[in-house]
Design a protein around this motif. Sequence first.
Motif, PDB file in Angstrom:
ATOM      1  N   ALA A  79       0.824  -1.212   0.000  1.00  0.00           N
ATOM      2  CA  ALA A  79       0.000   0.000   0.000  1.00  0.00           C
ATOM      3  C   ALA A  79       0.851   1.252   0.000  1.00  0.00           C
ATOM      4  O   ALA A  79       0.424   2.299  -0.464  1.00  0.00           O
ATOM      5  N   LYS A 134      -8.424   9.116  -1.157  1.00  0.00           N
ATOM      6  CA  LYS A 134      -9.413   8.057  -1.335  1.00  0.00           C
ATOM      7  C   LYS A 134      -8.813   6.654  -1.227  1.00  0.00           C
ATOM      8  O   LYS A 134      -9.498   5.721  -0.829  1.00  0.00           O
ATOM      9  N   LEU A 135      -7.539   6.526  -1.600  1.00  0.00           N
ATOM     10  CA  LEU A 135      -6.895   5.219  -1.517  1.00  0.00           C
ATOM     11  C   LEU A 135      -5.949   5.107  -0.333  1.00  0.00           C
ATOM     12  O   LEU A 135      -5.468   4.018  -0.024  1.00  0.00           O
ATOM     13  N   GLU A 140      -0.192  -2.174 -12.170  1.00  0.00           N
ATOM     14  CA  GLU A 140      -1.189  -3.227 -11.970  1.00  0.00           C
ATOM     15  C   GLU A 140      -0.741  -4.232 -10.920  1.00  0.00           C
ATOM     16  O   GLU A 140      -1.564  -4.857 -10.257  1.00  0.00           O
ATOM     17  N   PRO A 200      -2.280  -1.829  -7.544  1.00  0.00           N
ATOM     18  CA  PRO A 200      -3.444  -2.205  -8.360  1.00  0.00           C
ATOM     19  C   PRO A 200      -4.643  -1.282  -8.206  1.00  0.00           C
ATOM     20  O   PRO A 200      -5.376  -1.051  -9.179  1.00  0.00           O
ATOM     21  N   ASP A 201      -4.867  -0.737  -7.005  1.00  0.00           N
ATOM     22  CA  ASP A 201      -6.005   0.172  -6.826  1.00  0.00           C
ATOM     23  C   ASP A 201      -5.800   1.465  -7.609  1.00  0.00           C
ATOM     24  O   ASP A 201      -6.740   2.017  -8.185  1.00  0.00           O
ATOM     25  N   ALA A 202      -4.573   1.954  -7.628  1.00  0.00           N
ATOM     26  CA  ALA A 202      -4.260   3.150  -8.414  1.00  0.00           C
ATOM     27  C   ALA A 202      -4.413   2.863  -9.905  1.00  0.00           C
ATOM     28  O   ALA A 202      -4.918   3.694 -10.669  1.00  0.00           O
ATOM     29  N   LYS A 249      -6.423   0.701 -11.248  1.00  0.00           N
ATOM     30  CA  LYS A 249      -7.859   0.634 -11.541  1.00  0.00           C
ATOM     31  C   LYS A 249      -8.448   2.034 -11.688  1.00  0.00           C
ATOM     32  O   LYS A 249      -9.227   2.307 -12.604  1.00  0.00           O
ATOM     33  N   LEU A 250      -8.060   2.930 -10.788  1.00  0.00           N
ATOM     34  CA  LEU A 250      -8.502   4.325 -10.878  1.00  0.00           C
ATOM     35  C   LEU A 250      -8.122   4.926 -12.218  1.00  0.00           C
ATOM     36  O   LEU A 250      -8.949   5.530 -12.905  1.00  0.00           O
ATOM     37  N   ASP A 299     -16.007   7.547  -6.785  1.00  0.00           N
ATOM     38  CA  ASP A 299     -16.206   6.159  -6.366  1.00  0.00           C
ATOM     39  C   ASP A 299     -16.366   5.239  -7.573  1.00  0.00           C
ATOM     40  O   ASP A 299     -15.896   4.097  -7.568  1.00  0.00           O
ATOM     41  N   LEU A 306     -13.072   4.481  -8.901  1.00  0.00           N
ATOM     42  CA  LEU A 306     -12.353   3.578  -8.017  1.00  0.00           C
ATOM     43  C   LEU A 306     -12.933   2.167  -8.044  1.00  0.00           C
ATOM     44  O   LEU A 306     -12.374   1.237  -7.441  1.00  0.00           O
ATOM     45  N   ILE A 316     -15.855   1.333  -6.801  1.00  0.00           N
ATOM     46  CA  ILE A 316     -16.651   1.103  -5.601  1.00  0.00           C
ATOM     47  C   ILE A 316     -18.128   0.961  -5.955  1.00  0.00           C
ATOM     48  O   ILE A 316     -18.875   0.211  -5.353  1.00  0.00           O
TER      49      ILE A 316
END
Length: 322
Positions: free
Chosen positions: A23, A51-52, A266, A270-272, A274-275, A316, A319, A321
């Motif tokens: 993270a 947000k992340l 990725e 990975p969350d970044a 995806k954003l 969201d 992201l 969500i």
Amino acid sequence: MKKSILSATLAISLGLTSFASHAADKVMVGEPTWPGAKIVANLVKVIIQEKLGGEAELVPGTNPVIFAAMDGGRGDIDVHPDVWLPNQKSLTDEYVDGKGSVGLSGGAYQGRTGLCVPTYMATKHNIKSIYDLATPEAQKLFDSDGDGKGELWAGASGWASTNINKVKARDYGIDTFLEVGTEDETVFYSKLKNLITKEKGVVFYCYKPHYVHALYDVTILDEPKNDPKKYTMVQPSADVDWFTKSKITTGDPIKTVRIAYSKSLESRAPDAAKLLSNIDLSSDDVSNWTYQVVIQGKNAEDVVREWVSKNGSTVDKWLGIQ
């Protein structure tokens, strides 16, 4: 039993440590020189941070430098916030379609590019078409320094659009009468203010969305409708002989503007990733942000942070969500 509990505790501890390390992987966001790109770079940074819960930092760079860094995947620069296509097509051809090391956002906003004059030049001097620049009259009208030749600001060095305008100036016959300049945007806009205040002749590269359209009454010069057969642009990153091999005698196509990111994110963040793959901006929002920052003097990070706080459902969705 104690050994089992100890093993389980150790496994959980290692898992948490691994997650924390993952993270904490900082996302380095490229920051090109034009206002829209700087603001979108701040938007990406703010979303990742707030947000992340991740780390993000801005890194100045030109288009080729940012793409090469994204290709490397080492985390030097992970994101290009404002990729104008087809201006930067040679870079996306190489790194997105060719090597597959860079990804593009699914969403895009539209942009329009061309050459602008203050509207008083169109109404008082009938400068309405790009062909009106290739005349002895234009040479006099746009000579602000008194050296006997007019000037045309093609954009800043390092911009793909600047190279396009250099080719246009040659192929429309403009550079016979106007000298093509490539100074920094901040320097040019300081001169532009002075010239418009005095109602002097000035012609310059312009695009939408951009704050200049809110700041001054300007007119985009007419050009022939885009014809791909008459629009061959080879960028320096693709061929050292780019200028000779390029030929443009038609207007620019409508642009699509996307965000690019290193595919290495990725696995690294990975969350970044995806954003960045989901983000979908609008030209109205980008225009509004640039107006607030450049004209009203607001801080870019503050502007986008306020927008994020008021548009939670949109963020969201980016992201994943919602």
